[in-house]
Design a protein around this motif. Structure first.
Motif, mmCIF file in Angstrom:
data_model
loop_
_atom_site.group_PDB
_atom_site.id
_atom_site.type_symbol
_atom_site.label_atom_id
_atom_site.label_comp_id
_atom_site.label_asym_id
_atom_site.label_seq_id
_atom_site.Cartn_x
_atom_site.Cartn_y
_atom_site.Cartn_z
ATOM 1 N N VAL A 156 0.851 -1.298 -0.004
ATOM 2 C CA VAL A 156 0.052 0.001 -0.105
ATOM 3 C C VAL A 156 0.923 1.139 0.057
ATOM 4 N N TYR A 157 0.897 1.994 -1.017
ATOM 5 C CA TYR A 157 1.380 3.365 -1.093
ATOM 6 C C TYR A 157 0.735 4.633 -0.686
ATOM 7 N N GLY A 158 1.194 5.105 0.351
ATOM 8 C CA GLY A 158 0.590 6.425 0.930
ATOM 9 C C GLY A 158 1.439 7.640 0.842
ATOM 10 N N SER A 159 0.847 8.535 1.542
ATOM 11 C CA SER A 159 1.787 9.842 1.464
ATOM 12 C C SER A 159 2.643 9.873 2.736
ATOM 13 N N ASN A 160 2.543 8.896 3.367
ATOM 14 C CA ASN A 160 3.785 8.756 4.507
ATOM 15 C C ASN A 160 4.653 7.518 4.301
ATOM 16 N N GLY A 161 4.379 6.760 3.277
ATOM 17 C CA GLY A 161 5.417 5.641 2.761
ATOM 18 C C GLY A 161 4.641 4.394 2.419
ATOM 19 N N THR A 162 5.260 3.436 2.358
ATOM 20 C CA THR A 162 4.925 2.160 1.769
ATOM 21 C C THR A 162 4.764 1.183 2.976
ATOM 22 N N PHE A 163 3.769 0.572 2.875
ATOM 23 C CA PHE A 163 3.357 -0.545 3.771
ATOM 24 C C PHE A 163 2.977 -1.758 3.279
ATOM 25 N N VAL A 164 2.861 -2.755 3.978
ATOM 26 C CA VAL A 164 2.629 -4.017 3.542
ATOM 27 C C VAL A 164 1.317 -4.495 4.361
ATOM 28 N N ARG A 165 0.199 -5.094 3.707
ATOM 29 C CA ARG A 165 -0.879 -5.367 4.135
ATOM 30 C C ARG A 165 -1.460 -6.823 3.949
ATOM 31 N N ALA A 166 -1.546 -7.476 5.123
ATOM 32 C CA ALA A 166 -2.108 -9.030 4.854
ATOM 33 C C ALA A 166 -2.958 -9.324 5.829
ATOM 34 N N LYS A 167 -3.605 -10.502 5.425
ATOM 35 C CA LYS A 167 -4.994 -10.939 6.193
ATOM 36 C C LYS A 167 -4.814 -12.392 6.230
ATOM 37 N N ARG A 168 -5.228 -13.039 7.215
ATOM 38 C CA ARG A 168 -5.331 -14.575 7.584
ATOM 39 C C ARG A 168 -6.467 -14.590 8.503
ATOM 40 N N GLN A 169 -6.920 -15.795 8.909
ATOM 41 C CA GLN A 169 -8.003 -16.077 9.746
ATOM 42 C C GLN A 169 -7.539 -15.754 11.006
ATOM 43 N N GLY A 170 -8.309 -14.617 11.498
ATOM 44 C CA GLY A 170 -7.994 -14.257 13.137
ATOM 45 C C GLY A 170 -7.093 -12.993 12.980
ATOM 46 N N LEU A 171 -6.374 -12.615 12.152
ATOM 47 C CA LEU A 171 -5.289 -11.468 12.024
ATOM 48 C C LEU A 171 -5.375 -10.623 10.661
ATOM 49 N N THR A 172 -5.537 -9.439 10.635
ATOM 50 C CA THR A 172 -5.185 -8.394 9.798
ATOM 51 C C THR A 172 -4.192 -7.498 10.226
ATOM 52 N N ALA A 173 -3.205 -7.199 9.444
ATOM 53 C CA ALA A 173 -2.145 -6.146 9.610
ATOM 54 C C ALA A 173 -1.735 -5.315 8.679
ATOM 55 N N ALA A 232 1.822 -2.846 8.054
ATOM 56 C CA ALA A 232 3.089 -2.756 8.608
ATOM 57 C C ALA A 232 3.827 -1.915 7.713
ATOM 58 N N PRO A 233 4.774 -0.922 8.261
ATOM 59 C CA PRO A 233 5.450 0.064 7.496
ATOM 60 C C PRO A 233 6.677 -0.667 6.912
ATOM 61 N N VAL A 234 6.930 -0.390 5.511
ATOM 62 C CA VAL A 234 8.233 -1.120 5.029
ATOM 63 C C VAL A 234 9.304 0.246 4.801
ATOM 64 N N SER A 235 8.713 1.279 4.167
ATOM 65 C CA SER A 235 9.590 2.370 4.179
ATOM 66 C C SER A 235 9.039 3.730 4.348
ATOM 67 N N TYR A 236 9.521 4.910 4.994
ATOM 68 C CA TYR A 236 8.797 6.076 5.240
ATOM 69 C C TYR A 236 9.529 7.032 4.127
ATOM 70 N N TYR A 237 8.620 7.968 3.557
ATOM 71 C CA TYR A 237 8.918 9.051 2.623
ATOM 72 C C TYR A 237 7.572 10.096 2.877
ATOM 73 N N LYS A 238 7.539 11.101 2.224
ATOM 74 C CA LYS A 238 6.498 12.255 2.091
ATOM 75 C C LYS A 238 6.233 12.464 0.801
ATOM 76 N N ALA A 239 5.020 11.975 0.382
ATOM 77 C CA ALA A 239 4.242 12.044 -1.063
ATOM 78 C C ALA A 239 2.976 12.901 -1.155
ATOM 79 N N LYS A 240 2.818 13.705 -1.976
ATOM 80 C CA LYS A 240 1.700 14.295 -1.990
ATOM 81 C C LYS A 240 0.820 13.818 -2.915
#
Length: 95
Positions: A49-66, A68-76
């Motif tokens: 997931v690419y957002g204004s404050n960095g790149t994140f990884v998103r995953a889901k399995r039974q009982g858990l959704t998370a 987590a940040p991978v790298s930080y940067y600023k993007a308009k």
């Protein structure tokens, strides 16, 4: 080149090695242009997931959704993403 243009260029680039619609990719790329992210595809192993404050990884399995940040940067032009683990517990029965 702006970050959003760079991501769109590489995500939208046709590649014959990538899986077809009958065989969806295990890794998705989501650009956070809205405040709400789409549901995680049931066929995804994880998503970047690419957002204004960095790149994140998103995953889901039974009982858990998370998320987590991978790298930080600023993007308009993108929405900010928050790291978040979410436990989904089954109901406990009184017996």
């Amino acid at each position: 080149m702006k970050l959003l243009e760079h991501i769109q260029k590489h995500v939208a680039t046709a590649n014959p090695v990538l899986p077809s619609a009958q065989n969806p990719p295990l890794i998705q790329h989501i650009i956070a242009i809205n405040q709400s992210l789409p549901e995680i595809a049931p066929t995804s192993m994880y998503e970047y997931v690419y957002g204004s404050n960095g790149t994140f990884v998103r995953a889901k399995r039974q009982g858990l959704t998370a998320i987590a940040p991978v790298s930080y940067y600023k993007a308009k032009g993108l929405q900010a993403i928050s790291a978040s683990p979410q436990m989904i517990s089954p109901a406990v029965l009184n017996g």
